[in-house]
Design a protein around this motif. Sequence first.
Motif, PDB file in Angstrom:
ATOM      1  N   GLU A  14     -25.156  -5.765 -19.866  1.00  0.00           N
ATOM      2  CA  GLU A  14     -25.092  -6.271 -21.234  1.00  0.00           C
ATOM      3  C   GLU A  14     -24.208  -5.380 -22.103  1.00  0.00           C
ATOM      4  OE1 GLU A  14     -28.736  -7.879 -19.346  1.00  0.00           O
ATOM      5  OE2 GLU A  14     -27.774  -5.926 -19.400  1.00  0.00           O
ATOM      6  N   LEU A  15     -24.340  -4.070 -21.935  1.00  0.00           N
ATOM      7  CA  LEU A  15     -23.538  -3.123 -22.718  1.00  0.00           C
ATOM      8  C   LEU A  15     -22.056  -3.250 -22.405  1.00  0.00           C
ATOM      9  CD1 LEU A  15     -25.939  -0.109 -22.355  1.00  0.00           C
ATOM     10  CD2 LEU A  15     -25.199  -1.023 -24.553  1.00  0.00           C
ATOM     11  N   GLU A  16     -21.748  -3.474 -21.150  1.00  0.00           N
ATOM     12  CA  GLU A  16     -20.350  -3.607 -20.754  1.00  0.00           C
ATOM     13  C   GLU A  16     -19.722  -4.836 -21.417  1.00  0.00           C
ATOM     14  OE1 GLU A  16     -17.682  -3.237 -16.694  1.00  0.00           O
ATOM     15  OE2 GLU A  16     -19.864  -3.120 -16.586  1.00  0.00           O
ATOM     16  N   GLN A  17     -20.514  -5.893 -21.566  1.00  0.00           N
ATOM     17  CA  GLN A  17     -20.012  -7.124 -22.173  1.00  0.00           C
ATOM     18  C   GLN A  17     -20.005  -7.053 -23.700  1.00  0.00           C
ATOM     19  OE1 GLN A  17     -22.522 -10.175 -20.508  1.00  0.00           O
ATOM     20  NE2 GLN A  17     -21.861  -9.754 -18.425  1.00  0.00           N
ATOM     21  N   ASP A  18     -21.026  -6.405 -24.260  1.00  0.00           N
ATOM     22  CA  ASP A  18     -21.158  -6.363 -25.727  1.00  0.00           C
ATOM     23  C   ASP A  18     -21.956  -5.121 -26.114  1.00  0.00           C
ATOM     24  OD1 ASP A  18     -21.453  -6.774 -28.426  1.00  0.00           O
ATOM     25  OD2 ASP A  18     -22.524  -8.679 -28.261  1.00  0.00           O
ATOM     26  N   PHE A  19     -21.267  -4.007 -26.225  1.00  0.00           N
ATOM     27  CA  PHE A  19     -21.912  -2.717 -26.514  1.00  0.00           C
ATOM     28  C   PHE A  19     -22.650  -2.767 -27.845  1.00  0.00           C
ATOM     29  CE2 PHE A  19     -21.705   1.640 -28.244  1.00  0.00           C
ATOM     30  CZ  PHE A  19     -22.270   2.362 -27.198  1.00  0.00           C
ATOM     31  N   GLU A  20     -21.949  -3.181 -28.898  1.00  0.00           N
ATOM     32  CA  GLU A  20     -22.552  -3.165 -30.236  1.00  0.00           C
ATOM     33  C   GLU A  20     -23.709  -4.155 -30.346  1.00  0.00           C
ATOM     34  OE1 GLU A  20     -18.639  -1.302 -30.403  1.00  0.00           O
ATOM     35  OE2 GLU A  20     -19.299  -3.220 -29.571  1.00  0.00           O
ATOM     36  N   GLY A  21     -23.487  -5.369 -29.847  1.00  0.00           N
ATOM     37  CA  GLY A  21     -24.523  -6.396 -29.935  1.00  0.00           C
ATOM     38  C   GLY A  21     -25.779  -6.029 -29.161  1.00  0.00           C
ATOM     39  N   THR A  22     -25.590  -5.378 -28.021  1.00  0.00           N
ATOM     40  CA  THR A  22     -26.754  -4.984 -27.209  1.00  0.00           C
ATOM     41  C   THR A  22     -27.571  -3.910 -27.915  1.00  0.00           C
ATOM     42  OG1 THR A  22     -25.564  -5.549 -25.178  1.00  0.00           O
ATOM     43  CG2 THR A  22     -27.478  -4.115 -24.955  1.00  0.00           C
ATOM     44  N   LEU A  23     -26.910  -2.937 -28.517  1.00  0.00           N
ATOM     45  CA  LEU A  23     -27.651  -1.909 -29.251  1.00  0.00           C
ATOM     46  C   LEU A  23     -28.407  -2.520 -30.433  1.00  0.00           C
ATOM     47  CD1 LEU A  23     -25.290   1.195 -29.164  1.00  0.00           C
ATOM     48  CD2 LEU A  23     -27.612   1.069 -28.305  1.00  0.00           C
ATOM     49  N   ARG A  24     -27.794  -3.486 -31.068  1.00  0.00           N
ATOM     50  CA  ARG A  24     -28.500  -4.155 -32.181  1.00  0.00           C
ATOM     51  C   ARG A  24     -29.761  -4.867 -31.668  1.00  0.00           C
ATOM     52  NH1 ARG A  24     -22.774  -5.752 -33.722  1.00  0.00           N
ATOM     53  NH2 ARG A  24     -22.195  -4.206 -35.314  1.00  0.00           N
ATOM     54  N   LYS A  25     -29.674  -5.472 -30.491  1.00  0.00           N
ATOM     55  CA  LYS A  25     -30.842  -6.150 -29.912  1.00  0.00           C
ATOM     56  C   LYS A  25     -31.943  -5.151 -29.561  1.00  0.00           C
ATOM     57  CE  LYS A  25     -28.322 -10.135 -28.094  1.00  0.00           C
ATOM     58  NZ  LYS A  25     -27.687 -10.729 -26.903  1.00  0.00           N
ATOM     59  N   VAL A  26     -31.543  -3.975 -29.046  1.00  0.00           N
ATOM     60  CA  VAL A  26     -32.532  -2.936 -28.718  1.00  0.00           C
ATOM     61  C   VAL A  26     -33.296  -2.520 -29.978  1.00  0.00           C
ATOM     62  CG1 VAL A  26     -32.787  -0.537 -27.946  1.00  0.00           C
ATOM     63  CG2 VAL A  26     -31.280  -2.090 -26.699  1.00  0.00           C
ATOM     64  N   ALA A  27     -32.574  -2.369 -31.076  1.00  0.00           N
ATOM     65  CA  ALA A  27     -33.217  -2.011 -32.347  1.00  0.00           C
ATOM     66  C   ALA A  27     -34.153  -3.130 -32.805  1.00  0.00           C
ATOM     67  CB  ALA A  27     -32.153  -1.729 -33.401  1.00  0.00           C
ATOM     68  N   GLU A  28     -33.710  -4.385 -32.673  1.00  0.00           N
ATOM     69  CA  GLU A  28     -34.529  -5.531 -33.089  1.00  0.00           C
ATOM     70  C   GLU A  28     -35.821  -5.619 -32.283  1.00  0.00           C
ATOM     71  OE1 GLU A  28     -31.989  -8.925 -32.673  1.00  0.00           O
ATOM     72  OE2 GLU A  28     -30.616  -8.227 -34.254  1.00  0.00           O
ATOM     73  N   LEU A  29     -35.757  -5.240 -31.010  1.00  0.00           N
ATOM     74  CA  LEU A  29     -36.962  -5.276 -30.170  1.00  0.00           C
ATOM     75  C   LEU A  29     -38.020  -4.291 -30.659  1.00  0.00           C
ATOM     76  CD1 LEU A  29     -35.474  -5.475 -26.539  1.00  0.00           C
ATOM     77  CD2 LEU A  29     -36.687  -7.281 -27.772  1.00  0.00           C
ATOM     78  N   GLY A  30     -37.581  -3.197 -31.277  1.00  0.00           N
ATOM     79  CA  GLY A  30     -38.532  -2.225 -31.817  1.00  0.00           C
ATOM     80  C   GLY A  30     -38.500  -0.861 -31.176  1.00  0.00           C
ATOM     81  N   TYR A  31     -37.507  -0.603 -30.332  1.00  0.00           N
ATOM     82  CA  TYR A  31     -37.355   0.740 -29.781  1.00  0.00           C
ATOM     83  C   TYR A  31     -36.890   1.691 -30.885  1.00  0.00           C
ATOM     84  CZ  TYR A  31     -38.032  -0.806 -24.984  1.00  0.00           C
ATOM     85  OH  TYR A  31     -38.590  -1.296 -23.813  1.00  0.00           O
ATOM     86  N   SER A  32     -37.425   2.917 -30.874  1.00  0.00           N
ATOM     87  CA  SER A  32     -37.077   3.891 -31.912  1.00  0.00           C
ATOM     88  C   SER A  32     -35.787   4.637 -31.605  1.00  0.00           C
ATOM     89  CB  SER A  32     -38.207   4.918 -32.075  1.00  0.00           C
ATOM     90  OG  SER A  32     -39.394   4.283 -32.470  1.00  0.00           O
ATOM     91  N   GLY A  33     -35.520   4.865 -30.316  1.00  0.00           N
ATOM     92  CA  GLY A  33     -34.354   5.648 -29.936  1.00  0.00           C
ATOM     93  C   GLY A  33     -33.727   5.144 -28.664  1.00  0.00           C
ATOM     94  N   VAL A  34     -32.535   5.644 -28.394  1.00  0.00           N
ATOM     95  CA  VAL A  34     -31.829   5.283 -27.171  1.00  0.00           C
ATOM     96  C   VAL A  34     -31.302   6.536 -26.486  1.00  0.00           C
ATOM     97  CG1 VAL A  34     -31.170   2.921 -27.760  1.00  0.00           C
ATOM     98  CG2 VAL A  34     -29.734   4.820 -28.540  1.00  0.00           C
ATOM     99  N   GLU A  35     -31.269   6.455 -25.165  1.00  0.00           N
ATOM    100  CA  GLU A  35     -30.689   7.509 -24.348  1.00  0.00           C
ATOM    101  C   GLU A  35     -29.454   6.904 -23.681  1.00  0.00           C
ATOM    102  OE1 GLU A  35     -33.004  10.699 -21.925  1.00  0.00           O
ATOM    103  OE2 GLU A  35     -32.660   8.994 -20.600  1.00  0.00           O
ATOM    104  N   PHE A  36     -28.303   7.437 -24.022  1.00  0.00           N
ATOM    105  CA  PHE A  36     -27.043   6.914 -23.506  1.00  0.00           C
ATOM    106  C   PHE A  36     -26.812   7.367 -22.066  1.00  0.00           C
ATOM    107  CE2 PHE A  36     -26.412   6.894 -28.102  1.00  0.00           C
ATOM    108  CZ  PHE A  36     -25.816   5.658 -28.310  1.00  0.00           C
ATOM    109  N   TYR A  37     -25.945   6.624 -21.381  1.00  0.00           N
ATOM    110  CA  TYR A  37     -25.446   7.075 -20.079  1.00  0.00           C
ATOM    111  C   TYR A  37     -23.933   6.875 -20.007  1.00  0.00           C
ATOM    112  CZ  TYR A  37     -24.468   2.431 -18.308  1.00  0.00           C
ATOM    113  OH  TYR A  37     -23.909   1.181 -18.134  1.00  0.00           O
ATOM    114  N   HIS A  38     -23.389   6.107 -20.957  1.00  0.00           N
ATOM    115  CA  HIS A  38     -21.959   5.804 -20.992  1.00  0.00           C
ATOM    116  C   HIS A  38     -21.655   5.338 -22.417  1.00  0.00           C
ATOM    117  CE1 HIS A  38     -18.059   4.361 -19.722  1.00  0.00           C
ATOM    118  NE2 HIS A  38     -18.325   4.597 -18.440  1.00  0.00           N
TER     119      HIS A  38
END
Length: 255
Positions: A14-38
């Motif tokens: 999902e990130l490869e196809q839409d990096f920004e949109g995927t992070l926005r979805k993660v925030a909408e789901l209710g996760y507080s933080g993210v751990e990057f790998y790329h």
Amino acid sequence: MLKIGLQLYTLREELEQDFEGTLRKVAELGYSGVEFYHFFGRTAEEVSALLQETGLVPLGAHRPYDAMLNDTEQEISFNLAIGNRNLIVPYLTEEQRNWEEAVKGLRIIGEKCNAQGAVLSYHNHDFEFTEQFGGRTVFDGIFEEVPAELLQVEMDTCWVYYGGYDPVEYIRKYAGRLPIIHLKDMRKREDGSAETVVLGEGEVNLAAILEAADAAGAEWAVVEQDYCSRSPLESVADSLKWIKAYANQGGKVHV
């Protein structure tokens, strides 16, 4: 109380196809933080602006061992620029598993991180428990050979379990040196291999792990599912539902 983050490797397609949109979805789901790998070619300024927009905390980043060893300054400066202090070596290839050399490398990286106000951690798989280093498990060997001020523990509790050890006991053993745990569930296939599954759908005692991690002073529990049998976004949403149900029963997690 543990904060809940997501290791973004779970959503790699999902990130490869839409990096920004995927992070926005993660925030909408209710996760507080993210751990990057790329970072998919984004600049530190672009990543920082996206984090500010979504409110997601950059809790850590998995960075390849070779990059951490050879381009240490660049790795540290990029991550500090996006507000992340936690740089994590996620995996060592078979060629990199000369443990004496690996320990030397981790010391060097840890000293450079320390000097710039960053924190180095090491993330395990199962081989650190099935292989030996100096008469100990590799896991214990690494953390005994490299002092805590140079190397923190990012414990993947599922791989501890799959490696044949009790993750709760290991969490207690490394209390105070364990800012981040990976929370992952699995079941064993007929051939004995591990199938990662949505939280609560496997055989790992997740509630006991979360309780032990909170008592051990961990700050973050990071959801990760290496491979998903259904949509990865649906999977991480369902895993967060399990965490919320755990919290509603009195579990010490912030959701």
